[in-house]
Write a protein that holds these residues in place. Structure first.
Motif, PDB file in Angstrom:
ATOM      1  N   LEU A 176       0.851  -1.198   0.000  1.00  0.00           N
ATOM      2  CA  LEU A 176       0.000   0.000   0.000  1.00  0.00           C
ATOM      3  C   LEU A 176       0.883   1.243   0.000  1.00  0.00           C
ATOM      4  O   LEU A 176       1.486   1.578   1.014  1.00  0.00           O
ATOM      5  CB  LEU A 176      -0.908   0.011   1.230  1.00  0.00           C
ATOM      6  N   PHE A 177       0.983   1.895  -1.117  1.00  0.00           N
ATOM      7  CA  PHE A 177       1.769   3.132  -1.172  1.00  0.00           C
ATOM      8  C   PHE A 177       1.330   4.031  -2.301  1.00  0.00           C
ATOM      9  O   PHE A 177       1.787   5.164  -2.414  1.00  0.00           O
ATOM     10  CB  PHE A 177       3.277   2.830  -1.281  1.00  0.00           C
ATOM     11  N   GLY A 178       0.403   3.539  -3.107  1.00  0.00           N
ATOM     12  CA  GLY A 178      -0.113   4.380  -4.181  1.00  0.00           C
ATOM     13  C   GLY A 178       0.989   4.907  -5.057  1.00  0.00           C
ATOM     14  O   GLY A 178       1.885   4.149  -5.461  1.00  0.00           O
ATOM     15  N   SER A 179       0.941   6.181  -5.365  1.00  0.00           N
ATOM     16  CA  SER A 179       1.999   6.786  -6.179  1.00  0.00           C
ATOM     17  C   SER A 179       2.777   7.785  -5.341  1.00  0.00           C
ATOM     18  O   SER A 179       3.342   8.746  -5.855  1.00  0.00           O
ATOM     19  CB  SER A 179       1.389   7.485  -7.403  1.00  0.00           C
ATOM     20  N   SER A 180       2.829   7.532  -4.023  1.00  0.00           N
ATOM     21  CA  SER A 180       3.466   8.495  -3.127  1.00  0.00           C
ATOM     22  C   SER A 180       4.983   8.435  -3.224  1.00  0.00           C
ATOM     23  O   SER A 180       5.561   7.473  -3.716  1.00  0.00           O
ATOM     24  CB  SER A 180       3.030   8.215  -1.683  1.00  0.00           C
TER      25      SER A 180
END
Lengths: 532, 532
Positions: B117-121
């Motif tokens: 879980l980190f998306g596009s961060s």
């Protein structure tokens, strides 16, 4: 085909797919429905669905309304008027959901024994050191001249490798693949036969490579005429195997510009165009900078690599161009104009150090893109791995010199991260994108009514409960015995702790899932893989 | 500790490891031995080996010569003088071999629920969005002020997550890990207790973060004094748990420069130096360019990021610096001069788009490097995945603007691919390199006499035989039933066709292997995991 003992298969549970054709400039989103969807046994297509049938009561009402009887129920004496259905249920407790099958738009089946073997090579030396030697073992250069066409004329090793490739890719949820085979007709036909037998949707390409300046003497077509006639042999075989092309289709396959003579390219372009609809075509383009330089040297009369294919009528709406890492702006415009498709192969491009294709820019420009494993330039037969690598590579793209040179102009000082592919985009490429690349966007890649049921049932496993301190239980059961307390049930590496949203569960699947999470796979409505 | 019913465990079969300390400028190589190696039950260390005992006859001679009796044999009446041994055999037919356990030099245990879980961060927004919220759930900021130190004072969820992290990493062959925990003393102590219970070698770091300008109000040390006293509490707990430090050791853990005040940094540097030998230290450095800019802003008096740590005596031979993606030449010289170690976390650096650390250059310059998963900046708990990503990232390094600016000068127009990490180098980093990073190069990471038996037994599975055409067998058993013909036995995705050299089998393991290939894991001579 034997008639089915039931009229429909009714799938119950959760269905997750990507939105179709997101509006220009917008990214695709994940869509989730729960309820029931039914597939006709007659044609393997989605007959209809009911997103109200979310619980047993509502489902019973649906059964009654439709006049369905469950063929597996113990009730005797179905009336002849009743419609018989088979029910397949995805378990919520085990975090199961139906997901469109993956589409591998670029895979070299004969290279599978080399998966993971590439050392520190790059494209051109990799071909010579690893690839041509393994491919050459799939038959004799003059097989089809000697009247050998039958799959059974292929070496047993070739049959065995092809069988394993098809089984492996199915087990990873690949319901459709566009395969490069070798130059050998019998082995190529064997690949077609094995895909047909195992029930995997496939495009089968006999590889054309006749240029003696670039192909090794031990592994090539004997002439341009040979490229054409051998290709025709395989097309004929496939058209006999699957006359309607409902599962297996031929695809014209010039390996790539450096291996093909001008006459061969010309013949193959004409051959594809001579069919109605025109045949599919697949090849490679601009994978590696040395390769691009080589093409420029070999075809000085053409403005670009893409222009060579265009010159020979090989750049069509049914053409799959693998890699496209280093296209120029002019080539991108040409590819878009011809509506040719791109197969993005990130695992391979990273493994062979080819570079990073600017996929987001291609999509924004309106080019259709799908994913390819590119076994064995790519090390993995898994499209899920390709989706992961697409995300990872896109997150490094902003660090590359080429990207910075192109985007960090005065007017666009920063890309602002738009080049990064999200999970949703990667999964879109793996399903909807791939469907469009193989020109089947209306048939596969999603769950719309009328679409073919090419689907995987994913099982992430249950949430791990712990009602007492592991400081107690670990002591009791683990210490000294070496028995692991990792209890993923029958599943893999996705650990759920219960607080994850459904979107987060999808993210966890993409990042840590593998073939263990693929419980069942259907192609054309037929079950073709189930985890043992 | 209960006394063992035997004096030695004798391991028979194939042993593969990396060469130790390759000469300057030379790359490590894989070493392969077959025969027998025995480990003393008294201290878990390698007593000796015999590479002549390659078959049953030679092994019998060894047994006789040593006066050994097999505790599992059915022969009655062992004489008291005889030495009892337990025999563990790696199967050649199943391509089994012993390999040094993996060493994870950087992993955040509490972030495991966020794996994937980190998306596009990127780093700084990722910390705020994903990381601080999950870590804050592992206790209360004032736990240790309220007299709470016991692992059982930790929330049940924290214990459960930590238990799963330890179990999961063991199942992937990680025999030693350097963990970041959270600011909470009870939960940090619970992590230590669970590692001890499950038998994983571990460095346990209570995270220090007291700078109110950068830490969220809901998750931080209450003061610099608090950073110090809470750290001391955990050190004390660990020294009570494992007085000899044979398995679990504390490690001083300032999170990274932006989260720490000057007084805290000063106190922690002094604390580490106050022990003999000095305590281990771990932190982060130069992961992300915005972070580097932030540090420059926060510590204008220091010449560089590394200089901040040096200023506060935190740059020592027992310091693990995670990431080091964007070190300047001056910083690299300083790190080398202080003999501080680098934990390379390629999966994380790609996932968060941090960049690509120039690992080969660090090694060539004489800096010690190991691998870290960096869960959950890194999505995977597997060091094998980290080894893969190290290879992949290094193959893209030559495309980055920073690398080209540094290396493609007139005197060095091309890097010639030296920056690419080979399989051997990645596996070296995963074992020997990691051992040196945690300052245990004489104890773990290889099979030298006297070393501790921290080992995994890898099983690739047998070569798939096919004595008849799959065109027959596939038809019979597969069509219509959906039963897969993929028959990997109990194993995973490594497919062997029989022609692979042993080195190629290792390459296939690295590229397509996973936890299914980890059959057994030992730490300190004790079996701590076996595949169910």
């Amino acid at each position: 085909m034997a008639s089915s003992p039931y009229d429909f298969t009714v799938y119950r549970g959760t269905f997750i797919q990507l939105s179709r054709n997101p509006p220009a400039g917008q990214k695709p989103v994940l869509l989730r429905n729960t309820g029931a969807l039914w597939v006709s046994a007659a044609d393997g297509r989605i007959a209809d669905f009911d997103w109200q049938a979310i619980d047993d009561n509502a489902f019973r009402q649906l059964m009654e309304k439709q006049g369905w009887v469950d063929v597996d129920s113990q009730v005797n004496g179905h009336s002849a008027q009743q419609t018989k259905v088979k029910i397949v249920t995805a378990s919520d407790d085990l975090n199961e959901f139906f997901f469109p099958g993956f589409i591998d738009t670029h895979i070299h089946a004969p290279q599978y024994p080399n998966a993971g073997l590439f050392g520190s090579s790059t494209l051109l030396d990799w071909l010579e050191t690893y690839t041509f030697p393994v491919e050459s073992g799939f038959g004799s250069q003059s097989d089809h001249k000697n009247g050998k066409f039958s799959p059974r004329d292929a070496p047993l090793l070739a049959q065995r490798v092809y069988d394993q490739v098809v089984a492996r890719t199915l087990s990873h949820g690949t319901t459709c693949a566009s395969y490069f085979a070798t130059v050998h007709v019998p082995a190529t036909n064997a690949l077609a036969a094995l895909c047909y037998t195992r029930g995997q949707r496939a495009f089968i390409g006999r590889v054309c490579m006749d240029n003696p300046d670039f192909c090794p003497t031990y592994y090539k077509d004997l002439s341009a005429a040979d490229s054409l006639s051998a290709t025709k042999s395989t097309i004929e075989y496939i058209h006999t195997l699957d006359p309607k092309g409902s599962l297996i289709k031929p695809i014209v396959t010039p390996r790539f510009v450096p291996t093909c003579s001008r006459p061969a390219l010309e013949d193959l372009g004409k051959l594809a165009a001579s069919y109605s609809p025109p045949l599919h075509i697949q090849t490679h383009i601009s994978e590696n900078k040395n390769e691009v330089a080589l093409v420029k040297e070999l075809f000085p009369e053409c403005a670009s690599y893409a222009a060579v294919y265009d010159e020979y009528k090989l750049l069509t709406p049914r053409t799959i161009l693998a890699h496209a890492v280093h296209l120029t702006q002019d080539e991108r415009a040409l590819v878009r104009q011809r509506d040719a498709k791109i197969s993005h192969c990130p695992a391979s491009n990273s493994a062979l150090g080819s570079g990073i294709a600017p996929v987001r820019a291609y999509i924004d420009e309106g080019v259709t893109v799908g994913l390819g494993t590119d076994v064995s330039g790519g090390y993995s037969p898994s499209i899920l791995e390709a989706a992961r690598q697409a995300c990872l590579a896109s997150r490094l793209l902003g660090h590359t010199a080429d990207f910075q040179a192109e985007t960090c102009t005065n007017s666009h000082p920063k890309s602002e991260g738009r080049e990064k592919l999200s999970i949703e985009e990667s999964l879109y490429l793996a399903t909807r994108g791939g469907a469009a690349v193989v020109d089947m966007a209306d048939d596969i890649g999603g769950f719309e009514q009328g679409m073919i049921w090419d689907t995987q049932l994913i099982q992430l496993g249950g949430v791990k409960e712990a009602d007492r301190s592991p400081l107690d239980s670990a002591l009791e059961s683990s210490r000294g015995t070496g028995q692991s307390l990792v209890q993923p049930g029958p599943i893999g590496n996705v650990d759920l702790f219960g607080k994850e949203t459904w979107e987060e569960r999808i993210q966890k699947w993409v990042w840590n899932g593998d073939d263990r999470d693929v419980k069942s796979v259907w192609v054309g409505g037929k079950l073709v893989h189930s985890r043992g």
